[in-house]
Design a protein around this motif. Sequence first.
Motif, PDB file in Angstrom:
ATOM      1  N   ALA A  96       0.828  -1.207   0.000  1.00  0.00           N
ATOM      2  CA  ALA A  96       0.000   0.000   0.000  1.00  0.00           C
ATOM      3  C   ALA A  96       0.863   1.257   0.000  1.00  0.00           C
ATOM      4  N   TYR A  99       2.797   1.665  -3.325  1.00  0.00           N
ATOM      5  CA  TYR A  99       1.879   1.989  -4.415  1.00  0.00           C
ATOM      6  C   TYR A  99       1.531   3.476  -4.371  1.00  0.00           C
ATOM      7  N   ILE A 315      -2.060   4.814   4.317  1.00  0.00           N
ATOM      8  CA  ILE A 315      -1.157   3.664   4.337  1.00  0.00           C
ATOM      9  C   ILE A 315      -1.867   2.568   5.118  1.00  0.00           C
ATOM     10  N   ASP A 316      -2.400   1.598   4.420  1.00  0.00           N
ATOM     11  CA  ASP A 316      -3.248   0.621   5.082  1.00  0.00           C
ATOM     12  C   ASP A 316      -3.133  -0.713   4.370  1.00  0.00           C
ATOM     13  N   TRP A 317      -2.950  -1.770   5.145  1.00  0.00           N
ATOM     14  CA  TRP A 317      -2.820  -3.079   4.517  1.00  0.00           C
ATOM     15  C   TRP A 317      -4.095  -3.478   3.774  1.00  0.00           C
ATOM     16  N   LEU A 319      -5.665  -1.630   1.649  1.00  0.00           N
ATOM     17  CA  LEU A 319      -5.400  -1.227   0.269  1.00  0.00           C
ATOM     18  C   LEU A 319      -4.475  -2.235  -0.396  1.00  0.00           C
ATOM     19  N   GLY A 320      -3.451  -2.666   0.325  1.00  0.00           N
ATOM     20  CA  GLY A 320      -2.553  -3.686  -0.225  1.00  0.00           C
ATOM     21  C   GLY A 320      -3.297  -4.963  -0.558  1.00  0.00           C
ATOM     22  N   LEU A 378      -8.651   5.592   0.602  1.00  0.00           N
ATOM     23  CA  LEU A 378      -7.695   4.516   0.367  1.00  0.00           C
ATOM     24  C   LEU A 378      -6.831   4.759  -0.862  1.00  0.00           C
ATOM     25  N   PHE A 379      -7.422   5.317  -1.913  1.00  0.00           N
ATOM     26  CA  PHE A 379      -6.711   5.407  -3.166  1.00  0.00           C
ATOM     27  C   PHE A 379      -6.144   6.785  -3.445  1.00  0.00           C
TER      28      PHE A 379
END
Length: 387
Positions: A96, A99, A315-317, A319-320, A378-379
């Motif tokens: 995340a 990216y 920054i969040d897993w 999103l990953g 998130l994005f």
Amino acid sequence: MLISPTPLEFKRIFGGCRLNIEDLVKFANQFVAEERRSKTPVLLKATAGLRAVPEAKADAVLRTVRSTLKDSGYQFQDSWADIIKGKEEAALAWIAANYLRGSFDVDSDVPSMGVIEMGGGSTQVTFEVGLDEFERVAEVDRFQFKTGMGRVYSLYAHSYLGFGQDYAQSKLQDTMGSSQSSDPCYPVGYERVKSGIRQTGSGDSTQCRTNIRSLLFQETTAPGRYEHELPVRGRFAATENFYYVRNDLKLPNKEGVCPTEAEAKEVCGLSLTDSAADRACFALSYQLAFLGALGAVDVPGIEVEVQRKINGGDIDWALGAALAHMLSSRVETETQGISMTMSVALTLVVALALLAAAFSMVCRPTGMAKGYDSTPTLFGSKSTGLE
């Protein structure tokens, strides 16, 4: 959207879990049109809290969750709701961050950045390593990520289970015992009764860190002692509780800085009437002790900054997890790294972080959503190809 209940809140029946998942689905419905929901995948990834409970209880929670999501109207498969391994949680946060940072873009010269994610039950440390070193990384900490353009990143991704901020705070109280009348990790004015003994806060950050190192960090799985631990290097984003504590304290510099001894000393010196001071004294002291154990404080070549967002995105897993899921689904890729276009307006990941108590299993009460405004980011604010 993340949910982070405390152990004391796990005192309801399993029906409460269904209701809370339904609340998350209603939240998702605000952003995904009804006609697109059947083509929009929904994922649930449980983390450290559920990894720490007996398998039978964890399975019971997941059965309830899966049943609820099957009835949600979204695209769902049973395998999309599961408990992720510690290294996966660590790596997804790294994905995340990098990216959002633009490290995966075609022809990007932006180097990758490590991530130190301090949650309630565990703390994850992830950074890129060279191929030669990767071969020597323990299997439990080894993770490789391949972008949509075929570039492979080799990661050291370790989760220190039981060394999240909340678990550590509770464990330190238990480890101290009832023989000590004062606790340096709490401000003056704080008091509790343990085994009939009244204990008061003394607000001494230096002594608090000493207690943390001597009472918590002597275990073989602790930071600085884990046998397969690799030395940290380069630049890191310190996120989750690193940010939340500063935000709760309303510190002037919430991001872009590293926790300091001066801050911890000042916060521990606050009176109990000051907002968040009762837990923040331990929190800042623990964060400093943890970073120190990793060898990440005042070391040339290592830079740690508290960050919650990069280029407007969290920054969040979770999103990953969304990005990794899209890659595994082999959807149409674009020319920019791992950015993708879907047949739906937005791929939404509903990631539920379940913290579980040792004796009873349910989902959180209403109102325990943490860390997000009403509109998710998130994005980020830039065009990502995900819209």
